[in-house]
Structure formats: structure tokens, C-alpha cells
Design a protein around this motif. Sequence first.
Motif, PDB file in Angstrom:
ATOM      1  N   GLY A  64       6.966  15.803   6.103  1.00  0.00           N
ATOM      2  CA  GLY A  64       7.331  17.119   5.591  1.00  0.00           C
ATOM      3  C   GLY A  64       8.739  17.193   5.056  1.00  0.00           C
ATOM      4  N   SER A  65       9.322  18.362   5.149  1.00  0.00           N
ATOM      5  CA  SER A  65      10.636  18.622   4.550  1.00  0.00           C
ATOM      6  C   SER A  65      11.369  19.671   5.391  1.00  0.00           C
ATOM      7  N   ILE A  66      12.526  19.278   5.888  1.00  0.00           N
ATOM      8  CA  ILE A  66      13.328  20.160   6.746  1.00  0.00           C
ATOM      9  C   ILE A  66      14.780  20.057   6.290  1.00  0.00           C
ATOM     10  N   THR A  67      15.439  21.199   6.122  1.00  0.00           N
ATOM     11  CA  THR A  67      16.870  21.206   5.782  1.00  0.00           C
ATOM     12  C   THR A  67      17.675  21.398   7.062  1.00  0.00           C
ATOM     13  N   ILE A  68      18.673  20.546   7.250  1.00  0.00           N
ATOM     14  CA  ILE A  68      19.566  20.668   8.396  1.00  0.00           C
ATOM     15  C   ILE A  68      20.901  21.209   7.893  1.00  0.00           C
ATOM     16  N   LEU A  69      21.333  22.326   8.444  1.00  0.00           N
ATOM     17  CA  LEU A  69      22.620  22.918   8.084  1.00  0.00           C
ATOM     18  C   LEU A  69      23.620  22.594   9.182  1.00  0.00           C
ATOM     19  N   LEU A  70      24.732  21.978   8.784  1.00  0.00           N
ATOM     20  CA  LEU A  70      25.758  21.572   9.746  1.00  0.00           C
ATOM     21  C   LEU A  70      27.018  22.377   9.514  1.00  0.00           C
ATOM     22  N   ALA A  77      27.794  21.693   5.683  1.00  0.00           N
ATOM     23  CA  ALA A  77      27.050  20.726   4.874  1.00  0.00           C
ATOM     24  C   ALA A  77      25.561  20.986   5.061  1.00  0.00           C
ATOM     25  N   SER A  78      24.809  20.578   4.063  1.00  0.00           N
ATOM     26  CA  SER A  78      23.355  20.733   4.111  1.00  0.00           C
ATOM     27  C   SER A  78      22.726  19.371   3.858  1.00  0.00           C
ATOM     28  N   VAL A  79      21.787  18.996   4.695  1.00  0.00           N
ATOM     29  CA  VAL A  79      21.146  17.683   4.552  1.00  0.00           C
ATOM     30  C   VAL A  79      19.637  17.884   4.515  1.00  0.00           C
ATOM     31  N   LEU A  80      19.017  17.326   3.489  1.00  0.00           N
ATOM     32  CA  LEU A  80      17.561  17.445   3.368  1.00  0.00           C
ATOM     33  C   LEU A  80      16.900  16.226   4.008  1.00  0.00           C
ATOM     34  N   LEU A  81      16.051  16.480   4.988  1.00  0.00           N
ATOM     35  CA  LEU A  81      15.253  15.399   5.582  1.00  0.00           C
ATOM     36  C   LEU A  81      13.837  15.540   5.026  1.00  0.00           C
TER      37      LEU A  81
END
Length: 133
Positions: A64-70, A77-81
Motif C-alpha cells: 500500500g501507501s502510507i505517508t509518515i510526517l516527522l 519532513a514528509s516521507v512516502l512509504l
Amino acid sequence: MTVKTISIKSIETQGMGTLSFFEAEKDVGFPIRRIYYIHGVPEGIQRGGHAHKKLSQILFCPYGSITILLDDGTEKASVLLDKPDKGLIVEHNMWRDMIWNQANSVLCVAASEYYDPSDYIRSHDEFLRYINK
Ligand code: T46
């Protein structure tokens, strides 16, 4: 902010898919005492909203697709997994939120410590006070 991502070692087997793996200490730089995973989440849901005082973790999304906001209290920062071989290292003193871009995306986490509710900071104001003290 330095975002730490790793490319999880992956072995393709022709016509039979791919096997991905990482090893504690060697690949992720900390011992692994706990594995958990979050699944069955509807699209658009946001989880997280906390930081940890001690815990280090690697987050990865095998489906799938999950955005991690740090948020380290200064920078965001935003990281797309969205690939099974992408791992994100999230260390202590880092506020995190996770957004499900796609229903039923799976978030897997390997953590350096056993579950400890007292390691959580669940108020952003308290987080800012904690890291600035
Ligand atoms: C994190 C992000 C990425 C347990 O009983 N044992 C556990 O090992 C964990 C992780 C949670 N829980 C309980 C605590 C709550 O009653 O499961 C419930 C849901 O936990 P929480 O609301 O903290 O879930 P998320 O998705 O907001 O956060 C989780 C982790 O807790 C957190 O450490 O970094 O995933």
C-alpha cells in the motif's frame, strides 16, 4: 532534518516474487525487541500524534501507501512509504503522524524496546518542552 531511509535488501526469485529482509544491528543499527504491524485501516485515516523518549524504530510498508510526517520540534519532513523495500528509521525525540493514502495499507514496525506506555509523549506542547529542557 536528516531523514534516515534504508533500502531493504531484496532477493527476486524469477516468477515467484521477492523476499526482503533486514537484520538487527547490522542493517538497522539497533537491537530489535518488538515487532508490530497496523492493518485494516481505512483510506484517509491519520494515526500517531506522539513522540518517544527512548525508542528507535524502522517503519516499512510491505503493501500500500502510507505517508509518515516527522517533526523534530524545529523542522518537519514528509516521507512516502509505498514500496516494500523502503525502510524509514525513526529515532527518539521525533513527533510522528502516519496517514493512510490507501485502504488496507500495512505499516510494519521493528522496535528497539519492549512496549512501554511511559515512553510516549502524546502532547505536542509537552514534546516541545521535553526536547528543549
Ligand atoms: C509508533 C507508531 C508508528 C500495545 O499494547 N503494544 C504495542 O506494542 C503497541 C505499539 C501499541 N499497543 C497499544 C497501545 C494502544 O492502546 O495499541 C493501541 C494503539 O496504539 P497507538 O495508538 O499508539 O497506535 P499508533 O498507530 O498511533 O502508533 C503506533 C505505535 O504505538 C507508535 O510507537 O511509533 O505506531
